[in-house]
Write a protein that holds these residues in place. Structure first.
Motif, PDB file in Angstrom:
ATOM      1  N   GLY A  59       0.849  -1.198   0.000  1.00 42.55           N
ATOM      2  CA  GLY A  59       0.000   0.000   0.000  1.00 42.55           C
ATOM      3  C   GLY A  59       0.883   1.247   0.000  1.00 42.55           C
ATOM      4  O   GLY A  59       0.528   2.283   0.545  1.00 42.55           O
ATOM      5  N   TRP A  60       2.052   1.124  -0.642  1.00 49.65           N
ATOM      6  CA  TRP A  60       3.069   2.199  -0.638  1.00 49.65           C
ATOM      7  C   TRP A  60       2.519   3.508  -1.222  1.00 49.65           C
ATOM      8  O   TRP A  60       2.892   4.593  -0.804  1.00 49.65           O
ATOM      9  N   GLY A  62      -0.411   4.738  -0.962  1.00 47.70           N
ATOM     10  CA  GLY A  62      -1.551   5.308  -0.226  1.00 47.70           C
ATOM     11  C   GLY A  62      -1.141   6.518   0.597  1.00 47.70           C
ATOM     12  O   GLY A  62       0.012   6.973   0.547  1.00 47.70           O
ATOM     13  N   ASP A 134       1.808  -1.550  -4.675  1.00 49.73           N
ATOM     14  CA  ASP A 134       0.474  -0.949  -4.610  1.00 49.73           C
ATOM     15  C   ASP A 134      -0.320  -1.427  -5.821  1.00 49.73           C
ATOM     16  O   ASP A 134       0.258  -1.622  -6.903  1.00 49.73           O
ATOM     17  N   SER A 136      -2.232   0.417  -7.266  1.00 51.47           N
ATOM     18  CA  SER A 136      -2.273   1.598  -8.129  1.00 51.47           C
ATOM     19  C   SER A 136      -0.853   1.864  -8.628  1.00 51.47           C
ATOM     20  O   SER A 136       0.101   1.828  -7.854  1.00 51.47           O
ATOM     21  N   PRO A 167       5.573   1.938  -7.139  1.00 48.02           N
ATOM     22  CA  PRO A 167       5.277   0.671  -6.459  1.00 48.02           C
ATOM     23  C   PRO A 167       5.285  -0.523  -7.419  1.00 48.02           C
ATOM     24  O   PRO A 167       4.904  -0.403  -8.593  1.00 48.02           O
ATOM     25  N   SER A 170       0.885  -5.443  -7.418  1.00 45.44           N
ATOM     26  CA  SER A 170       0.517  -6.190  -6.205  1.00 45.44           C
ATOM     27  C   SER A 170      -0.581  -7.220  -6.474  1.00 45.44           C
ATOM     28  O   SER A 170      -1.130  -7.301  -7.571  1.00 45.44           O
ATOM     29  N   ALA A 223      -1.941  -1.161   3.484  1.00 46.79           N
ATOM     30  CA  ALA A 223      -2.906  -1.111   2.380  1.00 46.79           C
ATOM     31  C   ALA A 223      -4.313  -1.047   2.975  1.00 46.79           C
ATOM     32  O   ALA A 223      -4.476  -0.981   4.197  1.00 46.79           O
TER      33      ALA A 223
END
Ligand code: NAI
Ligand code: DG6
Length: 505
Positions: A59-60, A62, A134, A136, A167, A170, A223
């Motif tokens: 979740g880097w 975020g 991530d 995203s 990122p 994932s 995340a």
């Protein structure tokens, strides 16, 4: 700081401290307690060599991931920025290790305090190498802009550093997070084979470690909050069953559990910053076998920290909390995800259980199970306009003398991730430190701490404990536990607050 004592030895690699732990054994005799004070000898051995630490965040991209990474870079390169309030210097406010102090003793009658980070050798946060995943694909500069947490001028100054950070793709199991997250999932490892997913994540970790020449890596889940997996001993109960369930791509294996397994299998500790039940028994067994730690669940940042303080104060004062009504509204992506009931349920649980042990400790106020069942209500509403500036409104209703009522209404406003980022840093730094500590009880073999690292409970809303160890939620007890542990390891005396040396020389 240097400790000069016959109970402490130091060489180039290790600091060894001898500690007589005083406790009281209680025996029940009918309706009477018999208290028997006892002393147990412990030796704590701390490896003082500081490793090159890598951290991989799930979740880097975020709000927490970008704020943490950018915040550390701002400190590392001493980047200043302007706002309408003037020029700002970077700092680590909100970090227990970097910005809080510990009393180490008295000089004449003056109490002497030093920064927490100076009591034992710890990694400098500015030296951590960050990486992560991530769903995203946004680079961290754009993701920081999307998060709307950090001041615009600082975002601009950080852009050259952050836009290079992208990122890794994932694992995305849409069933576990809110459907409204689908529109950002453009960076996803393809396929539905969970074993292949596990192996890709394992390779990512190994590559990151090797490419950056790291001594060790820690994984941390920041995340989205997932729904609870439907825990089943046949699926999650042992390491073997868990790996078999991953092999068969069982639907009740969450993405976070895959990351936890990958971490253990690569010899890395794993921290769960969200409330869901990622750390199932099979994960604990894998961690145990690998000799690494797991810790969770859910960062304890603002509202819950305050709750575990206020309720402790009331119960400690002999006042009886009868109801806690907690409202939150927030407009960030975390709030958007929590607007789906299944994810909210995970968060509701961690926000709600945080006072249980404090109430249970006082049988004068709560003599029956029924009375323990206070009216504790959690409401979270997603209001996009508020962004990351979370509003938390709590009403505490307590019963006082002669049936009177005392009510506190607390209003807490803050950028959620500006509280979470320094706390995440503490989790990582302390977890790394505890990997370097071993202890010996009554001259037995040296051993490491238990696999489930409940020493970190000060930083967790629903602290996971070793089996058979009761959870402590009281904030002051959690902090004292951490502070005392580092003091003991350093060979310092634990403070019982009697201050006899000040009173009587
Ligand atoms: P966020 O929604 O801004 O960030 C989460 C990130 O995770 C997003 O970028 C999303 O794309 C990514 N993501 C989702 N599933 C993923 C997967 N399977 N693999 C990799 N990446 C994935 O949320 P924020 O504010 O950063 O919070 C993160 C977590 O920390 C949430 O679970 C939140 O409940 C928890 N938390 C946050 C606190 C805070 O104060 N900000 C405090 C306590 C807990
Ligand atoms: C709304 O409650 C969203 C949550 O993610 C919280 O903001 C977060 O868990 C922090 O909660 P607390 O109670 O530790 O401030």
């Amino acid at each position: 700081m240097k400790v000069q004592s016959t109970t402490t030895q130091q060489d180039d690699h290790f600091l060894i401290s001898n500690y007589d732990y005083k406790s009281t054994n209680i025996e029940k005799n009918g309706d009477k307690y018999i208290a028997k004070p006892q002393i147990t000898n412990f030796k704590f051995k701390t490896d003082t060599r500081i490793p090159k630490l890598g951290v991989m965040l799930v979740g880097w991209g975020g709000n927490n991931g970008t704020t943490l990474t950018g915040g550390i870079l701002a400190n590392k390169f001493n980047i200043t920025w302007n706002s309408k309030r003037g020029t700002h210097q970077p700092n680590f406010y909100g970090s227990l290790t970097q910005s809080s102090v510990i009393k180490i003793g008295t000089c004449n009658t003056e109490e002497v305090f030093v920064p927490f980070k100076d009591v034992l050798p710890m990694v400098n946060p500015c030296d951590i190498v960050f990486g992560g995943w991530d769903i995203s694909s946004m680079n961290l500069a754009d993701a920081m802009n999307r998060a709307q947490v950090v001041e615009y001028d600082l975002q601009q100054k950080l852009r050259p550093y952050l836009e290079k950070l992208v990122p890794l793709p994932s694992i995305y199991y849409p069933d576990f997070i809110a459907a409204n997250q689908g529109d950002r999932a453009d960076n996803v490892i393809p396929g539905n084979n969970k074993l292949e997913h596990l192996n890709i994540i394992r390779k990512n970790i190994a590559d990151f470690k090797q490419q950056n020449n790291l001594d060790k890596v820690i994984l941390l889940w920041t995340a989205n909050t997932e729904r609870f997996c439907v825990e089943d001993p046949n699926i999650h109960g042992t390491a073997e069953k868990l790996l078999k369930s991953i092999e068969s791509s069982h639907p009740e294996i969450s993405a976070s559990t895959i990351f936890a397994c990958a971490a253990c299998l690569e010899g890395c500790s794993f921290i769960n910053g969200s409330p869901q039940n990622t750390i199932v028994p099979g994960v604990i067994e894998l961690a145990e076998k690998a000799g690494v730690f797991v810790a969770g669940d859910d960062f304890k940042t603002g509202q819950t920290k305050f709750k575990t303080c206020l309720v402790e104060y009331l119960v400690g004062a002999g006042i009886k909390p009868k109801a806690i009504i907690s409202y939150n509204h927030l407009g960030n992506n975390d709030g958007k995800n929590l607007s789906q009931e299944s994810c909210f349920k995970s968060k509701e649980r961690s926000k709600k259980t945080c006072v249980d042990d404090i109430l249970e400790s006082n049988k004068v106020l709560y003599p029956t199970e029924e009375e323990l069942n206070i009216d504790h209500t959690i409401v979270i509403k997603y209001c996009p306009e508020t962004g990351d500036s979370k509003k938390a409104m709590d009403e505490y209703i307590a019963e006082i003398f002669l049936g009177g009522r005392q009510t506190f209404a607390v209003y807490n406003v803050c950028e959620d991730s500006l509280l979470a980022a320094p706390l995440i840093m503490d989790l990582l730094l302390l977890c790394e430190l505890f990997e370097r500590i071993q202890f010996q009880k009554d001259a037995s073999e040296y051993q490491r701490f238990d696999t489930v690292l409940s020493w970190l409970s000060y930083l967790m809303k629903a602290p996971k404990s070793e089996s058979g160890i009761t959870t402590i939620n009281s904030l002051s007890r959690q902090r004292a536990m951490l502070e005392n542990l580092v003091k003991v390891c350093a060979g310092l005396t634990i403070d019982d607050n009697l201050r006899l040396e000040v009173r009587y020389g």
